[in-house]
Design an enzyme around this catalytic site. Structure first.
Site, PDB file in Angstrom:
ATOM      1  CB  CYS A 107      -0.657 -13.598  21.938  1.00 25.24           C
ATOM      2  SG  CYS A 107       1.125 -13.573  21.676  1.00 25.24           S
ATOM      3  CB  CYS A 154       5.166  -9.528  20.530  1.00 21.28           C
ATOM      4  SG  CYS A 154       5.126  -9.501  18.734  1.00 21.28           S
ATOM      5  CB  CYS A 161      -1.368  -8.021  17.856  1.00 17.44           C
ATOM      6  SG  CYS A 161      -1.166  -9.391  16.689  1.00 17.44           S
ATOM      7  CB  CYS A 177       3.114 -15.920  15.486  1.00 16.18           C
ATOM      8  SG  CYS A 177       2.234 -14.384  15.168  1.00 16.18           S
ATOM      9  CD  GLN A 203      -2.998  -6.425  -0.078  1.00 17.53           C
ATOM     10  OE1 GLN A 203      -2.718  -6.400   1.115  1.00 17.53           O
ATOM     11  NE2 GLN A 203      -3.241  -5.336  -0.765  1.00 17.53           N
ATOM     12  CE1 TYR A 260       3.193   3.685  -5.498  1.00 20.73           C
ATOM     13  CE2 TYR A 260       0.990   4.297  -6.235  1.00 20.73           C
ATOM     14  CZ  TYR A 260       2.227   4.641  -5.702  1.00 20.73           C
ATOM     15  OH  TYR A 260       2.480   5.959  -5.380  1.00 20.73           O
ATOM     16  CG  ASP A 293       5.802  -2.876  -8.620  1.00 22.21           C
ATOM     17  OD1 ASP A 293       4.727  -2.930  -8.003  1.00 22.21           O
ATOM     18  OD2 ASP A 293       6.908  -2.934  -8.066  1.00 22.21           O
ATOM     19  CG  ASP A 322      -2.717  -1.624  -3.287  1.00 19.00           C
ATOM     20  OD1 ASP A 322      -2.649  -1.062  -2.177  1.00 19.00           O
ATOM     21  OD2 ASP A 322      -2.750  -2.855  -3.433  1.00 19.00           O
ATOM     22  CB  CYS A 366      -2.236  -0.562   3.866  1.00 16.66           C
ATOM     23  SG  CYS A 366      -0.656   0.139   3.343  1.00 16.66           S
TER      24      CYS A 366
END
Length: 453
Positions: free
Chosen positions: A74, A80, A83, A163, A284, A313, A334, A382, A409
């Protein structure tokens, strides 16, 4: 005592990588964090910030490079910040993601963590253009509209028009929107005085290849001409919605979302079932790896036909649907009403008659179900990056379903929550799935079983 000063330049040997992908070394017993440095490297760096127990530094030169260092593909990688580890060879990225789980466990020390089975991270064959959802800010600079992401810890917008981790079709759509915002001279939000378009969300369904667009604006904007041009340029667009957000906070969305063109949902599929997604409903962002993730959840829960399952969730119901025809009942909740409406509609279209979905927080809804006599044999959680809500955590410890799968996550909040859960549950294993290649984040599936079963 810390003798280092800001702007001071020092040599450093990098001993390991931290949970945010930065290199970590010691200078005269002081911990030094250096973004962009890799384990095993000898570097020269400049101190940028001095804290009580550590310092942060900027990488200046690499005197001895790691054999695992690669040139990031990139061109705006450093600027940026979206990442963090593209300069690390992909196989080593997977090892790093397994290691950050171990680091988080070592920090929080849940009971028996030294003996947890941490499985190797499952990666992607092609770890590029995987993000099916794009969420870019819009601003105007020197009369030109730009869209992209804010650089880390700043309000400097980095323009992104190609991107490498974003789905190509979503990038093409945002590029068209930028051109059309310019063409029709539409008002663009800025923090000081101008109200207008502030954010654009674009999502593509992998199965149907259809696209949804949400334009977030702080005031009413006439979008008729833009919409007409956009759907002509991109016939795969099925939905264009406007979200009204007049808040001065950093929240991306306001409460009101209005469909201004097309259908209110797009179709997606995972494992062996299809489902619908409203623009605001969570799903996701890496659909290929979601297939892998849900297979791991299915494997970890090991349901019986007599089981009652709670999917906390639950979003649009996708994880729970993997079990619906294998158990007595599945219930989910939710806080986003559109997601629950989708979950109910999806269950109906899939012929699932043993489900119940309710709007509300898990910590409010589950006690109500238990008071009415419902008992769960298993629970799937989750949560967002903040981890389990304290009340929900206490509720799980109170009701103690026999089996549990925790999808996380954020390795830090997972390890923190396991401190409480490990008092009741045995952690069978943690399986990491690389949902976010080239970033310092990973997704974990944790299999837990009640210890006294």
């Amino acid at each position: 005592m810390n003798y280092l000063k800001e702007r001071q330049k020092i040599p450093l040997k990098i001993k390991r990588m931290g949970i945010n992908g930065e290199g970590i070394g010691y200078y005269k017993k002081t911990l030094v964090f250096v973004p962009g440095a890799l384990k095993g490297e000898d570097i020269f760096c400049q101190i940028t910030s001095v804290k009580r127990n550590f310092v942060e530094a900027r990488l200046l030169t690499i005197n001895k490079a790691s054999k695992d260092r690669v040139e990031p593909k990139c061109p705006i990688y450093k600027e940026c910040g979206g990442c963090q580890i593209m300069h690390l060879a992909y196989p080593k990225q997977l090892q790093f993601k397994t290691d950050i789980i171990k680091q988080a466990l070592k920090k929080f020390k849940p009971e028996g963590y030294e003996n947890y089975l941490i499985k190797e991270t499952i990666g992607m064959e092609e770890p590029w253009h995987y993000r099916a959802k794009l969420q870019f800010q819009t601003r105007r600079f020197a009369g030109q509209v730009s869209a992209g992401l804010f650089a880390e810890n700043s309000h400097h917008l980095v323009t992104i028009d190609d991107c490498l981790v974003q789905d190509k079709a979503t990038q093409e759509v945002i590029n068209s929107i930028v051109n059309l915002l310019d063409k029709y001279k539409l008002p663009i939000f800025n923090e000081r005085k101008i109200d207008g378009v502030r954010t654009v969300m674009i999502r593509k369904a992998l199965a149907s290849q259809k696209i949804q667009v949400i334009i977030v604006t702080s005031k009413s904007v006439r979008l008729t001409d833009l919409v007409g041009d956009l759907v002509t340029l991109h016939p795969q667009i099925m939905t264009i919605a406007v979200n009204h957000n007049k808040s001065k906070s950093s929240d991306i969305y306001g409460e009101e979302t209005e469909i201004i063109w097309g259908e209110d949902k797009i179709n997606e599929e995972v494992l062996d079932y299809q489902f619908s997604l409203s623009p605001r409903a969570f799903y996701q962002l890496n659909p290929k790896q979601t297939q892998v993730l849900y297979q791991e959840v299915r494997k970890a829960l090991q349901v019986k036909p007599s089981d009652h399952i709670i999917d906390a969730y639950c979003g649009v119901g996708t994880i729970g649907f993997a079990f619906a025809n294998k158990v007595l009942s599945i219930r989910g909740m939710d806080i986003i009403p559109e997601a629950i409406a989708d979950a109910k509609e999806n269950a109906l279209s899939l012929g699932i008659s043993n489900s119940l979905y309710e709007v509300g927080k898990a910590e409010d809804v589950i006690p109500k179900w238990y008071q009415s006599g419902y008992r769960a044999d298993a629970i799937i959680v989750d949560p967002p990056r903040t981890g389990l809500d304290d009340k929900l955590l206490q509720m799980i410890l109170t009701y103690q379903p026999e089996k549990m799968v925790y999808v996380s996550c954020n390795t830090s909040t997972l390890a923190r929550d396991l401190v409480s859960l490990a008092k009741i549950y045995q952690v069978d294993y943690i399986q990491s799935v690389d949902m976010f290649p080239h970033t310092a984040r990973t997704e974990c599936v944790v299999k837990l079983q009640r210890s006294n079963v």
